[in-house]
Design an enzyme around this catalytic site. Structure first.
Site, PDB file in Angstrom:
ATOM      1  N   HIS A  50      35.718  37.727  43.195  1.00 23.76           N
ATOM      2  CA  HIS A  50      34.746  36.765  42.670  1.00 23.76           C
ATOM      3  C   HIS A  50      34.548  35.582  43.621  1.00 23.76           C
ATOM      4  CE1 HIS A  50      35.036  39.055  39.043  1.00 23.76           C
ATOM      5  NE2 HIS A  50      36.279  38.687  38.801  1.00 23.76           N
TER       6      HIS A  50
ATOM      7  N   HIS B  70      32.758  42.007  36.553  1.00 22.28           N
ATOM      8  CA  HIS B  70      33.743  42.985  37.012  1.00 22.28           C
ATOM      9  C   HIS B  70      33.100  44.333  37.328  1.00 22.28           C
ATOM     10  CE1 HIS B  70      36.225  40.126  34.643  1.00 22.28           C
ATOM     11  NE2 HIS B  70      37.037  40.282  35.665  1.00 22.28           N
TER      12      HIS B  70
END
Length: 328
Positions: free
Chosen positions: A54, A216
């Site tokens: 991320h 995700h």
């Protein structure tokens, strides 16, 4: 799979070492996947984290005015309780530690376990859970709304309150106020590939987009035909508007977040339409942030986060910060 890596097994270690090599204000706790400030503060400390992939979240927000520590799990995998505990121990100065957790089942379980272990050692620990994603009320990774890019506003504003010397209870209350007032939603043009799997997380035809994706690589709520950027922004904005309880005249901050492979030019094209929608609803845009703040590896797409501000939240958002990924 075509990626810039050495070995899949060393992906996270290599990226953390690269971050520390680039930013002298960061320090890695030996034997862990934890980044902390090189200089420890004498104040309430903030710790956040989650799976890697991320970036710049979460290590990129370690620094003055934001986080004191960030824990990196394997790619899209919650960090383990022992790693989180190591972060809590490293940053605690006696004023207590606030854990900022995104609403994913693995993250919550592991952060809560670490908090219990730290409390048994006499460390005062509180926690908040970010659930800003209006797209879903339960998904592959979570029960209830997911935590996505709006988490960055929590880091910034709660971090400013801690930097100003506020006690733990106040910092937690401010973080909770941000969480209650930030709403987000995203979309994808194409999926990402987790290094360990070597396969795209889902499949999209050339003329399809995914609406309501998580961070995700999980699919969204539904697929639609590829449309003009303005129409895609309209779809995301209307979902946010329906959930956020905003009213004419409200002051807001906006974060338009690229997911890893979206050109800055396209993000600004999206922001052009977003500003028109905000103006049409008579919302007072205090600040707009456009860039990559919480990505999903090389996913192409973006998310919109809108935070309703009061005077205190506005002041804390504007307060100085100096981290690798956020400087103000």
């Amino acid at each position: 799979m075509k990626k810039l890596l050495n070995q899949v097994e060393t992906y996270v270690d290599d990226l953390l070492e690269g971050m520390v090599a680039a930013h002298s204000a960061l320090r890695r706790i030996p034997g862990t996947q934890v980044l902390v400030r090189a200089a420890k503060g004498n104040k309430v400390a903030l710790v956040s984290g989650g799976g890697s992939g991320h970036e710049p979240a979460h290590g990129g927000y370690v620094g003055s005015g934001m986080l004191d520590g960030a824990v990196a799990g394997e790619v899209f995998t919650a960090p383990t309780p022992d790693q989180i505990l190591a972060a809590i121990q490293a940053v605690d100065s006696g004023a207590g530690v606030l854990l900022v957790i995104k609403n994913y089942t693995g993250d919550i379980l592991n952060f809560e376990m670490a908090a219990e272990l730290a409390s048994a050692e006499g460390i005062q620990v509180e926690q908040v859970v970010v659930d800003d994603d209006v797209a879903v009320d339960g998904s592959t990774y979570t029960v209830g709304r997911r935590g996505i890019a709006g988490t960055v506003f929590v880091h910034k504003i709660a971090g400013a309150a801690a930097e100003a010397g506020q006690p733990l209870a106040v910092v937690k209350a401010i973080a909770e106020r941000v969480i209650a007032n930030v709403h987000s939603m995203g979309m994808a043009l194409c999926p990402c590939t987790v290094p360990a799997s070597g396969q795209p997380s889902f499949q999209l035809a050339d003329d399809e987009i995914e609406i309501g994706i998580g961070i995700h690589g999980e699919p969204g709520t539904h697929r639609e035909p590829l449309r003009a950027a303005s129409e895609i922004v309209d779809t995301l904005f209307e979902h946010i508007w329906a959930s956020a309880g905003l009213a004419s005249g409200d002051k807001v901050a906006v974060l338009l977040n690229g997911l890893g492979a979206t050109p800055q030019s396209e993000l600004y094209i999206a922001n052009r339409r977003l500003r028109a929608l905000l103006t049409a609803r008579n919302l007072d845009v205090h600040k707009t942030f456009v860039g990559e703040f919480m990505t999903s590896l090389e996913m192409a797409g973006f998310s919109i986060s809108i935070l309703k501000l009061d005077e205190e939240l506005k002041r804390l958002l504007d307060a100085p910060a100096n981290t690798p990924a956020w400087k103000s």
